[in-house]
Design a protein around this motif. Structure first.
Motif, PDB file in Angstrom:
ATOM      1  N   TYR A 216       0.798  -1.224   0.000  1.00  0.00           N
ATOM      2  CA  TYR A 216       0.000   0.000   0.000  1.00  0.00           C
ATOM      3  C   TYR A 216       0.834   1.279   0.000  1.00  0.00           C
ATOM      4  O   TYR A 216       0.291   2.372   0.156  1.00  0.00           O
TER       5      TYR A 216
ATOM      6  N   ALA B 135      -0.472  12.786   6.726  1.00  0.00           N
ATOM      7  CA  ALA B 135      -1.735  12.533   6.035  1.00  0.00           C
ATOM      8  C   ALA B 135      -2.673  13.726   6.185  1.00  0.00           C
ATOM      9  O   ALA B 135      -3.400  14.087   5.250  1.00  0.00           O
TER      10      ALA B 135
ATOM     11  N   CYS C 116      -4.319   9.323  -2.044  1.00  0.00           N
ATOM     12  CA  CYS C 116      -3.570   8.068  -1.938  1.00  0.00           C
ATOM     13  C   CYS C 116      -2.207   8.168  -2.600  1.00  0.00           C
ATOM     14  O   CYS C 116      -1.209   7.667  -2.060  1.00  0.00           O
TER      15      CYS C 116
ATOM     16  N   SER D  21      -0.014  10.282  -0.398  1.00  0.00           N
ATOM     17  CA  SER D  21       0.267   9.559   0.843  1.00  0.00           C
ATOM     18  C   SER D  21       1.300   8.462   0.611  1.00  0.00           C
ATOM     19  O   SER D  21       2.267   8.326   1.367  1.00  0.00           O
ATOM     20  N   ARG D  22       1.113   7.673  -0.437  1.00  0.00           N
ATOM     21  CA  ARG D  22       2.061   6.601  -0.729  1.00  0.00           C
ATOM     22  C   ARG D  22       3.442   7.169  -1.034  1.00  0.00           C
ATOM     23  O   ARG D  22       4.454   6.596  -0.616  1.00  0.00           O
TER      24      ARG D  22
ATOM     25  N   SER E 128      -1.922   3.591   1.933  1.00  0.00           N
ATOM     26  CA  SER E 128      -3.250   4.133   1.687  1.00  0.00           C
ATOM     27  C   SER E 128      -3.917   3.352   0.570  1.00  0.00           C
ATOM     28  O   SER E 128      -3.259   2.699  -0.235  1.00  0.00           O
TER      29      SER E 128
ATOM     30  N   ALA F  23     -11.155   7.404   0.614  1.00  0.00           N
ATOM     31  CA  ALA F  23      -9.881   6.715   0.821  1.00  0.00           C
ATOM     32  C   ALA F  23      -9.712   6.288   2.277  1.00  0.00           C
ATOM     33  O   ALA F  23     -10.500   6.662   3.160  1.00  0.00           O
ATOM     34  N   GLU F  24      -8.664   5.505   2.511  1.00  0.00           N
ATOM     35  CA  GLU F  24      -8.244   5.122   3.855  1.00  0.00           C
ATOM     36  C   GLU F  24      -6.721   5.159   3.908  1.00  0.00           C
ATOM     37  O   GLU F  24      -6.059   4.875   2.911  1.00  0.00           O
ATOM     38  N   PHE F  25      -6.164   5.508   5.064  1.00  0.00           N
ATOM     39  CA  PHE F  25      -4.719   5.367   5.263  1.00  0.00           C
ATOM     40  C   PHE F  25      -4.482   4.564   6.531  1.00  0.00           C
ATOM     41  O   PHE F  25      -5.338   4.498   7.423  1.00  0.00           O
TER      42      PHE F  25
ATOM     43  N   TRP G   3      -6.849   1.019   9.838  1.00  0.00           N
ATOM     44  CA  TRP G   3      -7.186   1.874   8.707  1.00  0.00           C
ATOM     45  C   TRP G   3      -8.055   3.041   9.152  1.00  0.00           C
ATOM     46  O   TRP G   3      -9.016   2.872   9.891  1.00  0.00           O
TER      47      TRP G   3
END
Length: 248
Positions: free
Chosen positions: A47, A79, A121, A124-125, A131, A151-153, A160
């Motif tokens: 991820y 984030a 995402c 973040s990545r 994420s 989205a989720e991180f 998450w």
């Protein structure tokens, strides 16, 4: 699988689902969030890597991520900086071109909820934060469904954390009418979201002569395999968006 199809005839397929929905609320003390200790775990590597939907290795994405996060080491704070940029400086607009790229959205600093979710995402990545983008629908106050993306991180030793930059600025419609929506949708999610796909999924063909049909900016990220055999030379297919038929 559909057999004995007749030329010029329409066929309709539908799926119905019954589900229970709930909200997600998190309570995080930012100062207690530590940098990732296991950066070689399968979850972290998967991820934080680019894939078919999140091009986190694009040079412009990497540069923007570095500019936004600076010397910050706390993944929660990083984030939040990315989320704040998307909800404060990124211009929201609906996009007619379904093939518009993430690079174009970043260059113009404008786009739809789709662009905001994918950019969150990607940035973040590129910042070393696991994420994943989410595709599905949201049900508005009038019980009408609408395609949406969020989205989720991931935080180590926590799990998450959901974020919805689009609804954070009350787009495409205000699920919350108060000014607190921006901060609330960083870490929380209302029960009106319905997930259909989480991240990008590659699907293998069942037959060598298959063709892929991929509809970008839809309620699912992964491509859909449509395979034909026999005497079928051509056909047309239409996929409708999910709709809510009842609440119980």
């Amino acid at each position: 699988q559909m057999e004995n199809l007749k030329s010029g005839k329409n066929e309709r397929i539908s799926h119905s689902f019954l589900m229970s929905k709930y909200a997600i609320a998190t309570s995080i003390i930012p100062s207690q969030v530590k940098p990732y200790s296991d950066v070689k775990s399968p979850l972290y590597l998967m991820y934080t890597s680019p894939d078919g939907i999140v091009p986190s290795d694009l040079p412009d994405v990497v540069l923007k991520a570095a500019a936004l996060t600076g010397n910050e080491k706390n993944p929660y704070a990083k984030a939040q900086r990315i989320y704040n940029w998307l909800t404060e400086s990124f211009g929201y607009r609906e996009v007619d071109d379904k093939n518009r790229t993430v690079a174009e959205a970043l260059a113009s600093e404008s786009g739809s909820a789709y662009d905001m979710a994918i950019l969150f995402c990607a940035l973040s990545r590129a910042s070393g934060i696991p994420s994943v983008p989410i595709a599905g629908i949201i049900v508005d106050p009038d019980r009408k469904s609408r395609v949406h993306w969020w989205a989720e991180f991931y935080l180590e030793n926590f799990g998450w954390v959901p974020v919805d930059p689009g609804l954070g600025i009350r787009k495409p419609f205000p699920m919350r009418n108060d000014e607190g929506a921006r901060s609330w949708y960083f870490g929380n999610l209302d029960p009106h979201h319905i997930v259909f796909s989480r991240g990008w999924t590659d699907q293998s063909a069942m037959t060598p002569n298959s063709r892929v049909v991929y509809r970008p900016r839809s309620w699912a990220f992964q491509p859909i395999w449509e395979e034909s055999a026999g005497n079928i030379k051509s056909y047309a297919s239409l996929w409708g968006d999910p709709v809510v038929t009842g609440l119980y």
